[in-house]
Design a protein around this motif. Structure first.
Motif, PDB file in Angstrom:
ATOM      1  N   GLN A  86       0.804  -1.219   0.000  1.00 21.24           N
ATOM      2  CA  GLN A  86       0.000   0.000   0.000  1.00 21.24           C
ATOM      3  C   GLN A  86       0.839   1.272   0.000  1.00 21.24           C
ATOM      4  N   GLN A  87       1.940   1.280   0.769  1.00 22.07           N
ATOM      5  CA  GLN A  87       2.633   2.552   0.970  1.00 22.07           C
ATOM      6  C   GLN A  87       4.105   2.580   0.598  1.00 22.07           C
ATOM      7  N   VAL A  88       4.862   1.560   1.034  1.00 22.48           N
ATOM      8  CA  VAL A  88       6.305   1.608   0.802  1.00 22.48           C
ATOM      9  C   VAL A  88       6.619   1.603  -0.689  1.00 22.48           C
ATOM     10  N   PHE A 180      -5.791  -5.053   0.208  1.00 27.89           N
ATOM     11  CA  PHE A 180      -5.161  -4.389  -0.929  1.00 27.89           C
ATOM     12  C   PHE A 180      -5.462  -5.131  -2.216  1.00 27.89           C
ATOM     13  N   ARG A 181      -5.216  -4.464  -3.325  1.00 29.49           N
ATOM     14  CA  ARG A 181      -5.398  -5.098  -4.630  1.00 29.49           C
ATOM     15  C   ARG A 181      -4.046  -5.202  -5.295  1.00 29.49           C
TER      16      ARG A 181
ATOM     17  N   GLU B 165      -5.622   1.247  -0.873  1.00 28.92           N
ATOM     18  CA  GLU B 165      -4.263   1.768  -1.068  1.00 28.92           C
ATOM     19  C   GLU B 165      -3.757   2.610   0.087  1.00 28.92           C
ATOM     20  N   ALA B 166      -4.672   3.172   0.868  1.00 32.24           N
ATOM     21  CA  ALA B 166      -4.215   4.073   1.936  1.00 32.24           C
ATOM     22  C   ALA B 166      -4.774   3.630   3.284  1.00 32.24           C
ATOM     23  N   ASP B 167      -4.013   3.955   4.336  1.00 30.19           N
ATOM     24  CA  ASP B 167      -4.437   3.659   5.708  1.00 30.19           C
ATOM     25  C   ASP B 167      -5.819   4.175   6.019  1.00 30.19           C
ATOM     26  N   ASP B 168      -6.029   5.462   5.645  1.00 30.82           N
ATOM     27  CA  ASP B 168      -7.283   6.093   6.048  1.00 30.82           C
ATOM     28  C   ASP B 168      -8.219   6.255   4.865  1.00 30.82           C
ATOM     29  N   GLY B 169      -8.024   5.417   3.824  1.00 25.72           N
ATOM     30  CA  GLY B 169      -8.905   5.459   2.664  1.00 25.72           C
ATOM     31  C   GLY B 169     -10.319   5.053   3.058  1.00 25.72           C
ATOM     32  N   LYS B 170     -11.316   5.721   2.478  1.00 20.31           N
ATOM     33  CA  LYS B 170     -12.702   5.437   2.847  1.00 20.31           C
ATOM     34  C   LYS B 170     -13.556   5.117   1.632  1.00 20.31           C
ATOM     35  N   ALA B 171     -12.947   4.992   0.474  1.00 19.77           N
ATOM     36  CA  ALA B 171     -13.714   4.662  -0.729  1.00 19.77           C
ATOM     37  C   ALA B 171     -13.288   3.286  -1.226  1.00 19.77           C
TER      38      ALA B 171
END
Lengths: 363, 452
Positions: A86-88, A180-181, B165-171
């Motif tokens: 997701q991030q790194v 995640f995708r 994709e994000a920690d705080d994603g809401k969609a």
């Protein structure tokens, strides 16, 4: 392997083994092309669990330490994998650097970081846990894994970071976990989706590579002097100490190895599930490798593998019948009872004994 | 030593023979199962002459009653469709499975082994979000009938962040997922609006299950209240763990904070625990009103018997007497006919009944319009489809969010309610709907997405 490879492979002792491994390898490579999507991902999952249970058995069957918290390595590795994907990876700009092969790079990175995280966790928790033995060891590993479950479920890391002004209070995303995708890979003109549930051949083959490498490494470990020392500790820790073995240190090292390989399996499992949940660290998840190993047989290298296959495929059969599914724990408990009561060393022991009997009949 | 061995060997061989029998039995059972499964999937695979619906609900544990009532509503709808000529002349078949310990395996199994053409289900927001990538790659149309989280029908990743994709994603919008029940965004708006209209600014406390759903409900309630111009004073917020057997510490904390109103987001078994323990501690006498998001279900009131306090306000996605239309009557009649003699389940539908019934009829319309069971064709028909005979009144699936324009219902608990069991029910029911535009306006600045 420098000399006499041919002689050693064809020696009467090894011949059966070599033929067996070759046959299994062929079956496993051909399987995804014959099986449908569902069965292929079930087989991938089974292989991952076989690796996990074998790593667990390094401590249990070989060193005599029953860990009841091995799910914590799956979780540690799983959250690390989710963070990498997701991030790194986006932060490192892997996409722009590697183009179509980016996802393969992300996959390798996730695998390495996931395994490293699990190993790191094992360094600390192992050090504290190996001070104890027997039931106390089981209890302390259980407590650590439940502590990790609470940390993930309450998102304690997120709240702590927020208190220091970092992030918006979510890190493990509480009870929802991280999902995640994984997208498309374009490698040398070959385009495929890395984790495609409908057609999981690509991911299955990657799983098979990781499984084979992991199992080979574990096999070498248990057959090395290191592994023999483990067995000495299992048989009689006092006598091992008398021989000059630092049993605590040795157990610690075994714990780290076991944690690292569990983390490797965890990384693959989380990618197959496309997400990690706090429940992955819960004690019921820790029970899975224990049950698999007991069913399969802890005193044989392939015991946990046999156990993983028995477990996953019986579970699959039970799932087909709503009535059995509703009481699946009961159905399973019944099976476990049969194995414990009637077999010496799990299903693997049963198979071996059957083979001996057939050989005797032939004579 | 050797004598020892010899002594055992006779017994051992005896054991072995029984061992083989057992193994033989297991092998036979396994083969039988495989053959049965192969047989099943051979029958209807690839759009044969049966249309298959797969369903996954929680049929055990805390939400057993809830999942069962969804499954029941779906079965009644399927039966009625079959009695009236099926879908496009083809028979409809439904298989409902329990979440079990691995819901994704069940979803995959139904899509890939049972070969379901369309699917309904799920009884947990957490499971829904975790399974979304799996459902997406399976590609089968999947309609949620019991799910609260607004994230899954929120497509605006630019404003609210991508959940995957994000920690705080809401969609977490997923192209082949749809929803027929009104979601948390509707429910909390309805309660916030009701409070604004009837009580004005108040001292409000919160109680909810300690997981994402409880947290989300409280966040949305506060955001909608603020959007409606209510500066409530929030005096306490307590989250007992999901399935807690003892909520008295949290109830005491709430009582100590002396709120005027209590907002709760309990459902199924937790609602029963909360109401009976709160009644014991006299909570209902000390506050002006108590609200609950999705606790209004016949199984809850039946379990509580005469403990339910009268005059508190509970909401749900459906309540049998809240809609005055022929479709609702037809649904109630069909449901009663099917379950009248069954004493394991009330013979009126639960709060997920309307949305599940609507989902099955929605599929019927979409498949007939598409003229095939091809997933992509059905999905494009579903986008923007109007469900004509929805018991809750005509609803439409929004093209860009895949959320139905379904109303939610708030009612007052009373023993005068028309229910076929001993216990309370809802009276003076009101339904609420909300548009995406209005929701965006109200939620502005909160960072929460409408999911509508």
């Amino acid at each position: 392997m420098s000399y006499g490879v041919r002689e050693r492979l064809l020696a009467p002792d090894n011949r059966m083994q070599v033929v067996g491994i070759a046959a299994a390898a062929i079956v496993l490579v051909v399987a995804p092309f014959v099986l449908g999507g569902f069965q292929t991902s079930l087989l991938a999952r089974t292989l991952i669990f076989a690796l996990f249970a074998t790593a667990f058995n390094l401590l249990y069957g070989y060193t005599g330490l029953l860990s009841f918290g091995h799910a914590m390595f799956i979780a540690a590795s799983g959250y690390a994998v989710a963070k990498v994907v997701q991030q790194v990876a986006p932060a490192l700009g892997i996409e722009s650097m590697f183009g179509g092969a980016a996802l393969m790079v992300v996959w390798i990175l996730a695998l390495v970081i996931g395994t490293a995280m699990a190993a790191l966790l094992a360094v600390f928790i192992g050090y504290l846990s190996v001070q104890l033995e027997e039931i106390y060891f089981a209890m302390i590993t259980l407590s650590f894994s439940m502590a990790i479950w609470v940390i993930a479920n309450q998102d304690i890391i997120g709240s702590t970071l927020e208190a220091f002004g970092i992030g918006g209070g979510t890190f493990t995303n509480g009870s929802d976990g991280l999902t995640f995708r994984l997208g498309e890979v374009n490698l040398f003109g070959l385009e495929f989706r890395l984790v495609d549930i409908a057609d999981p051949i690509a991911f299955y083959l990657l799983t098979l590579v990781v499984f084979a490498a992991g199992m080979y490494a574990l096999y070498r470990i248990v057959n090395s002097p290191f592994g023999t020392t483990c067995q000495a500790i299992r048989e009689n820790p006092e006598r091992a100490r008398a021989l000059g073995i630092d049993t605590q240190f040795h157990s610690w090292m075994t714990f780290i190895l076991s944690g690292a390989f569990s983390g490797l399996a965890g990384a693959m499992l989380v990618m197959l599930k496309t997400g990690v949940l706090p429940a992955d660290a819960f004690w019921t998840s820790s029970a899975t490798p224990v049950v698999m190993t007991v069913i399969g047989g802890p005193y044989a290298f392939l015991g946990p593998t046999v156990g993983a296959f028995t477990y996953e495929y019986l579970r699959w059969i039970i799932r087909q019948y709503p009535l059995l599914e509703e009481f699946w724990e009961f159905s399973f408990g019944f099976l476990l009872l049969i194995v414990v009561l009637f077999f010496d060393n799990g299903v693997y022991g049963g198979i071996r004994r059957l083979r001996e009997m057939i050989a005797k009949r032939r004579e | 030593m050797s004598e020892d061995h010899a002594g055992h060997s006779a017994e051992r061989s005896r054991r072995l023979t029984t061992g083989i029998d057992r193994r033989g039995f297991l092998a036979a059972a396994g083969t039988g199962a495989t053959a049965a499964v192969a047989g099943c999937s051979g029958l209807g695979g690839g759009g044969g002459d049966t249309i298959k619906i797969g369903g996954v609900y929680l049929l055990s544990g805390i939400a057993q009653a809830l999942g069962t009532s969804s499954a029941n509503a779906a079965r009644v709808a399927v039966k009625q469709i079959n009695e009236n000529g099926g879908i496009d002349g083809q028979d409809v078949e439904i298989e409902v499975r329990d979440h079990g310990d691995d819901p994704q395996a069940q979803i995959r199994s139904l899509a890939q082994e049972y070969n379901a053409d369309v699917m309904i289900g799920l009884t947990s927001s957490g499971v829904t979000l975790a399974s979304a990538p799996t459902i997406e790659s399976l590609g089968v149309p999947f309609t949620l009938t019991d799910i609260g989280t607004p994230y899954i029908t929120e497509p605006d990743t630019d404003s609210f962040g991508n959940y995957f994709e994000a920690d705080d994603g809401k969609a977490a919008f997923t192209p082949n997922m749809f929803r027929t029940n009104s979601n948390t965004s509707h429910m909390t708006y309805a309660i916030a609006k009701f409070v604004a209209d009837n009580y004005g600014e108040s001292r409000v406390a919160n109680m909810g299950p300690d997981y994402a759903y409880g947290q989300q409900c409280w966040d949305y309630f506060k955001a909608y209240s603020e959007g409606l111009g209510m500066n409530h004073e929030y005096v306490a917020s307590e989250f007992p763990s999901l399935g807690a057997s003892d909520m008295t510490p949290q109830i005491n904390t709430v009582l100590d904070a002396e709120p005027d109103l209590l907002f709760t987001s309990f459902w199924a078994g937790d609602t029963t625990t909360f109401i009976s323990q709160a009644a014991e501690q006299g909570l209902f006498d000390q506050v002006d009103d108590v609200f609950d998001t999705i606790g209004a279900d016949p199984t809850v009131y039946e379990a509580l018997g005469d403990t339910t306090p009268e005059g508190i306000h509970m909401s749900g996605w459906y309540w049998p007497t809240a809609y005055d239309n022929d479709n609702n009557q037809a649904f109630l009649d069909a449901y009663r006919n099917e379950y009248e003699g069954d004493d394991t389940t009330p013979n009126i539908p639960g709060f997920t009944g309307g949305s599940t019934w609507a989902a099955i009829y929605m599929y019927k319309k979409a498949i007939e319009a598409a003229g095939s069971t091809n997933s992509d064709d059905i999905i494009s028909e579903l986008e923007g489809i109007t469900i004509d005979n929805d018991p809750r009144g005509q609803t439409t699936i929004q093209e860009n969010t895949h959320q139905a324009t379904a109303p939610c219902v708030i009612g007052e608990t009373s023993f005068d309610a028309d229910v076929p069991y001993d216990g309370a029910g809802l009276v003076n029911t009101q339904t609420y709907t909300l548009t995406r535009e209005r929701s965006l306006e109200l939620l502005q600045g909160s960072g929460l997405g409408p999911g509508l």
